[in-house]
Each structure stands twice: as C-alpha cells, then as structure tokens.
Design a protein around this motif. Structure first.
Motif, PDB file in Angstrom:
ATOM      1  N   GLN A 126       1.012  -1.544   0.252  1.00 21.89           N
ATOM      2  CA  GLN A 126       0.092  -0.084  -0.263  1.00 21.89           C
ATOM      3  C   GLN A 126       1.153   1.325  -0.244  1.00 21.89           C
ATOM      4  N   ALA A 127       1.730   1.370  -0.021  1.00 23.71           N
ATOM      5  CA  ALA A 127       4.084   2.299  -0.169  1.00 23.71           C
ATOM      6  C   ALA A 127       2.560   3.808   1.534  1.00 23.71           C
ATOM      7  N   VAL A 128       2.695   2.899   2.400  1.00 25.93           N
ATOM      8  CA  VAL A 128       1.582   4.201   3.074  1.00 25.93           C
ATOM      9  C   VAL A 128       2.744   5.110   3.804  1.00 25.93           C
ATOM     10  N   ASN A 129       3.816   4.390   4.274  1.00 24.48           N
ATOM     11  CA  ASN A 129       4.836   5.828   4.417  1.00 24.48           C
ATOM     12  C   ASN A 129       4.529   6.660   2.879  1.00 24.48           C
ATOM     13  N   LEU A 130       5.268   5.848   1.718  1.00 24.52           N
ATOM     14  CA  LEU A 130       5.268   7.056   0.868  1.00 24.52           C
ATOM     15  C   LEU A 130       3.946   8.134   0.450  1.00 24.52           C
ATOM     16  N   ARG A 131       2.996   7.247   1.224  1.00 27.11           N
ATOM     17  CA  ARG A 131       1.636   8.124   0.547  1.00 27.11           C
ATOM     18  C   ARG A 131       1.509   9.339   1.925  1.00 27.11           C
ATOM     19  N   ASN A 132       1.403   9.317   2.643  1.00 25.15           N
ATOM     20  CA  ASN A 132       1.769   9.604   3.845  1.00 25.15           C
ATOM     21  C   ASN A 132       2.784  11.033   3.927  1.00 25.15           C
ATOM     22  N   ALA A 133       4.001  10.356   2.775  1.00 24.68           N
ATOM     23  CA  ALA A 133       5.126  12.068   2.603  1.00 24.68           C
ATOM     24  C   ALA A 133       4.571  12.412   1.583  1.00 24.68           C
ATOM     25  N   ILE A 134       3.650  12.573   1.208  1.00 20.86           N
ATOM     26  CA  ILE A 134       3.538  12.682  -0.360  1.00 20.86           C
ATOM     27  C   ILE A 134       2.219  13.896  -0.032  1.00 20.86           C
ATOM     28  N   ALA A 135       1.043  13.375   0.908  1.00 21.54           N
ATOM     29  CA  ALA A 135      -0.390  13.917   0.742  1.00 21.54           C
ATOM     30  C   ALA A 135       0.432  15.271   2.037  1.00 21.54           C
ATOM     31  N   GLU A 136       1.655  15.054   2.598  1.00 21.33           N
ATOM     32  CA  GLU A 136       1.692  16.071   3.874  1.00 21.33           C
ATOM     33  C   GLU A 136       2.372  16.878   2.557  1.00 21.33           C
ATOM     34  N   ARG A 137       2.921  16.765   1.511  1.00 23.82           N
ATOM     35  CA  ARG A 137       3.437  18.279   0.341  1.00 23.82           C
ATOM     36  C   ARG A 137       2.517  18.472   0.101  1.00 23.82           C
ATOM     37  N   ILE A 138       1.210  17.993  -0.692  1.00 23.90           N
ATOM     38  CA  ILE A 138       0.858  18.713  -1.411  1.00 23.90           C
ATOM     39  C   ILE A 138      -0.629  19.054  -1.102  1.00 23.90           C
ATOM     40  N   GLU A 139      -0.493  18.621   0.482  1.00 22.22           N
ATOM     41  CA  GLU A 139      -2.836  18.625   1.726  1.00 22.22           C
ATOM     42  C   GLU A 139      -3.704  17.937   1.192  1.00 22.22           C
ATOM     43  N   GLN A 180      -6.428   9.576  -1.331  1.00 24.64           N
ATOM     44  CA  GLN A 180      -6.554  10.510  -2.492  1.00 24.64           C
ATOM     45  C   GLN A 180      -5.585  10.119  -3.370  1.00 24.64           C
ATOM     46  N   LEU A 181      -4.700   9.264  -3.232  1.00 26.24           N
ATOM     47  CA  LEU A 181      -3.336   8.803  -4.246  1.00 26.24           C
ATOM     48  C   LEU A 181      -3.004   7.591  -4.092  1.00 26.24           C
ATOM     49  N   ILE A 182      -2.700   6.988  -4.992  1.00 35.17           N
ATOM     50  CA  ILE A 182      -2.601   6.115  -5.555  1.00 35.17           C
ATOM     51  C   ILE A 182      -0.735   5.798  -6.005  1.00 35.17           C
ATOM     52  N   ASN A 215       2.910  -3.224  -6.795  1.00 29.07           N
ATOM     53  CA  ASN A 215       3.964  -2.827  -7.933  1.00 29.07           C
ATOM     54  C   ASN A 215       5.011  -1.966  -7.898  1.00 29.07           C
ATOM     55  N   VAL A 216       4.828  -1.418  -6.368  1.00 31.41           N
ATOM     56  CA  VAL A 216       6.681  -0.429  -6.500  1.00 31.41           C
ATOM     57  C   VAL A 216       7.172  -0.929  -5.424  1.00 31.41           C
ATOM     58  N   ASN A 217       8.680  -0.726  -5.747  1.00 28.21           N
ATOM     59  CA  ASN A 217       9.319  -1.851  -5.450  1.00 28.21           C
ATOM     60  C   ASN A 217       9.948  -0.973  -3.749  1.00 28.21           C
ATOM     61  N   ALA A 218      11.006  -1.296  -3.339  1.00 30.67           N
ATOM     62  CA  ALA A 218      11.178  -1.260  -1.508  1.00 30.67           C
ATOM     63  C   ALA A 218      12.086   0.110  -1.621  1.00 30.67           C
ATOM     64  N   LEU A 219      12.766  -0.219  -2.843  1.00 29.27           N
ATOM     65  CA  LEU A 219      13.998   0.995  -2.581  1.00 29.27           C
ATOM     66  C   LEU A 219      13.207   2.538  -3.887  1.00 29.27           C
ATOM     67  N   ALA A 220      12.421   2.100  -4.362  1.00 28.33           N
ATOM     68  CA  ALA A 220      11.747   3.121  -4.529  1.00 28.33           C
ATOM     69  C   ALA A 220      11.226   4.206  -3.935  1.00 28.33           C
ATOM     70  N   GLN A 221      10.344   3.312  -2.886  1.00 29.46           N
ATOM     71  CA  GLN A 221       9.242   4.236  -1.924  1.00 29.46           C
ATOM     72  C   GLN A 221       9.860   4.270  -0.993  1.00 29.46           C
ATOM     73  N   VAL A 222      11.186   4.171  -0.690  1.00 29.87           N
ATOM     74  CA  VAL A 222      12.031   5.118   0.380  1.00 29.87           C
ATOM     75  C   VAL A 222      12.869   6.119   0.053  1.00 29.87           C
ATOM     76  N   ALA A 223      13.038   6.342  -1.618  1.00 28.23           N
ATOM     77  CA  ALA A 223      14.331   6.796  -2.185  1.00 28.23           C
ATOM     78  C   ALA A 223      13.031   8.017  -2.858  1.00 28.23           C
ATOM     79  N   ALA A 224      11.491   7.761  -3.182  1.00 25.70           N
ATOM     80  CA  ALA A 224      10.805   8.861  -2.921  1.00 25.70           C
ATOM     81  C   ALA A 224      10.487  10.112  -1.625  1.00 25.70           C
ATOM     82  N   ALA A 225       9.983   9.465  -1.050  1.00 24.48           N
ATOM     83  CA  ALA A 225       9.560   9.812   0.694  1.00 24.48           C
ATOM     84  C   ALA A 225      10.436  10.188   0.691  1.00 24.48           C
TER      85      ALA A 225
END
Length: 366
Positions: A73-86, A91-93, A261-271
């Motif tokens: 579910q890429a929870v940590n990354l979705r939370n980081a994105i959500a905080e950044r873009i309000e 509302q994110l995938i 669908n999104v590998n672990a390295l991509a998730q931590v790097a993007a966050a």
C-alpha cells in the motif's frame, strides 16, 4: 510437433494496433555502436544534477532490508506525499512510474469502443493504454505555436468519450495549459468524462498562470493528476510516480493495481526525495538558466524553437532535422528526433548542465 501447435494461439486483435513506446538509446549502447568515449544524452529529459541526495542516503540505509517484500500500500510514501501536497492518503495511488498509472486508468475506465480525446502531438502512452483496451484515440491538433485549443478539445467530445488527456507542460512541445483554460475545460465537460492531467514536468514551470491541477483535486473535480519522481527528483532509474484524485476515483483504480507494483527502494527514495527542497530548487534554477542558454545560442545559429515550460526545448531544425540529429549522434550528442510525433523538422533537446549545453551548441556549430 508441439511447437507448431503454439502457432495456432491467436493474440488479441488490439495488439495489431499497438504502437510500442520507443525509448531513447542508453549511453552505453551509443558508446558501443559508435566507439565513443564520451556521450552526452540530451534525449530523455533526465535531471542532469542526478538523483536527490536525500533519496540516495535513504536507499543506502535501506539496503539491508532488501529481503523483505515492499509495502503493497506504500503507506509511508503516500503519507509523505499527502503532507507535501495537502491531500489525504486516500486520494493518492503510488505506481511504477507514470506509465503504469496511465495503463491502470485505461484498465479501470475504458471499454471496447470508448473514446479518449488528447491534444496532438503528445505523450504516446495515452493512446497505447486506450488501444490496449480496444478504445479509440481522438487526436486534437494544437493551435499555432503548439498552444492548447480547448474549444477544439471540447468539440471533439462525444457520447463515447470517457477520458480527456492533457499533458501540461506537454511532451514534446513544452507548451502549457493556463490555469483559467484548465478550469474552463473542467467546468465545460460532462461529469461522466474523467480528465487525466499529466503534470510530470510541473516543477519546471515558471509561468505565473500555470496550475499543476492539484487545486482541482482538492475541489472534487473528476480529474486525476499524474506526478512522477523521474524528472526533477532524478529517480528515473527506479520508477516511481503517483496519481492524485478524488477518493472514489482512486478506490476504483486500486481494484486493478498489482499488490507489489512499486519496489521498496523506490518507496523509501521517493519519500525522502519529496522533502529535498534544496535539490528541487537547484534543479529548477539550472533548468531555467539552461533554457535561456539554449534559446540564445539557437537564435544566433538561426534555428527556431518553441518556448518551453519544461526541461527540454523543441528545436526547429528544418528539412535537414534527421541528418542533423544523426551527425550530432556521431559527435556523441544524443537528442530526440521528433519524427515519431509527426514533427519531421524538429528535435526535442533536453536541458543539460551548462557544460553539456555548451558542448551541444559547439557540435551544432561544427
């Protein structure tokens, strides 16, 4: 023989209509083919500053955890994105680059015989996803100077239209849709039509009347905004992007998404990258100065160009465009000939470092 029997298996008819994406050649391949020691790649709109330093540090720290499956579910990354873009995480995938998101949108909403409307020329993956699902792409020509023609887009909408795809800034032209025109489009379309707003290059825009589309997501419009970490964040090699839309739209798309669908390295790097304001600021400044550097030189050389709000410039080389691109390639400068978009007299040139831009200009002079 058993191998002969395999030939009787028929593929879907849609496959005969697909036009696979043609990526630019990697540096190593050009070096091997032409025997060159140095190759400058200005063909794929990559960030010449490289990856976000914060992302690189996060990847290094995470390496011991590679034996674990990624968070589906890429929870940590979705939370980081959500905080950044309000927005809220619902509302994110998060997807394997923007390309996967476009395919998922097609799989979610398109039936055989449906239509999508898209300005043309533009990113080919909109048509690819539609064709894959048996839908029809209705291209709408740009106005003079590759300006968006919203009246023409609206006129192309029929009862069979499901999606309207807008890439702003547009690839390959670099032109953008002003905020007022985006609002007019959204207010004028039937509510049954979903707008796919591809804002992959939004971080490079300097125009004051530009919108990255997120304000309309917050207002509940039927729009999904595509963003990517491949461009200004410099993570093209590990493929991660995301879509932002009203929650019911996201919920529908999640039903066709693969779990990992999104590998672990991509998730931590993007966050980590999405918090790297210094890298974003430096990348944007280099790009703005680089565009001006290219404009000035191209003007002196007598070549036309289209003013860009992206990290590339569409250059008008004229009838000799193919020959110029080939000669640049043999000098170790890789640019993107634009014939695949029907722009036979143009090439798309990514903005590089000041030194890379200088070497491109010097090669043109020769």
């Amino acid at each position: 023989m058993p191998s002969d029997r395999l030939l009787e298996v028929e593929t879907r008819q849609a496959l005969g209509k697909l036009k696979p994406y043609s990526p630019g050649k990697p540096i190593w391949e050009v070096q091997q083919e032409l025997g060159l020691d140095r190759v400058i790649k200005l063909a794929s709109n990559e960030n010449p500053l490289g990856a976000s330093p914060k992302a690189l540090q996060a990847v290094q720290r995470f390496l011991p955890e590679l034996h674990r499956y990624p968070d589906a579910q890429a929870v940590n990354l979705r939370n980081a994105i959500a905080e950044r873009i309000e927005l809220v995480p619902e509302q994110l995938i998060v997807t394997n680059g923007g390309d996967e998101l476009l395919t998922l949108i097609s799989e979610t909403f398109l039936e055989v015989g449906d239509e999508i409307v898209a300005p043309s020329p533009t990113f080919s993956e909109y048509e690819f996803g539609a064709t894959l699902m048996g839908a029809v792409t209705v291209p709408v020509p740009f106005a003079e100077g590759f300006r968006f023609d919203i009246d023409a887009v609206l006129s192309a909408v029929t009862e069979r239209t499901k999606l309207v795809c807008i890439c702003s800034p547009n690839n390959p032209t670099g032109t953008y849709l002003p905020q007022g025109e985006l609002r007019r489009l959204l207010d004028s379309l039937p509510k049954r039509v979903l707008v796919v707003y591809d804002a992959a290059y939004s971080h490079y825009v300097t125009a004051e009347d530009y919108s990255d589309g997120l304000e309309f997501v917050r207002s509940g419009y039927p729009v999904i905004v595509l963003q990517t970490f491949s461009k200004i964040f410099g993570l093209a090699g590990i493929r991660v992007g995301f879509g932002a839309a009203p929650q019911d739209i996201i919920s529908s798309i999640l039903r066709v998404k693969e779990p990992f669908n999104v590998n672990a390295l991509a998730q931590v790097a993007a966050a980590a990258a999405i918090t790297d304001e210094d890298h974003v600021r430096a990348s944007r400044q280099m790009n703005t100065e680089g565009r001006a550097q290219l404009y000035e030189a191209l003007g002196k050389l007598g070549y036309g160009w289209t003013e860009s709000m992206s990290n590339f410039v569409l250059v008008h080389f004229g009838p000799d465009a193919v020959r110029i691109c080939e000669r640049l390639l043999h000098k170790g400068i890789v640019v993107r000939y634009s014939g695949m978009w029907g722009l036979t007299e143009y090439a798309r040139v990514s903005v590089g470092t000041p030194e890379e831009n200088r070497l491109f200009i010097a090669a043109l002079l020769e």
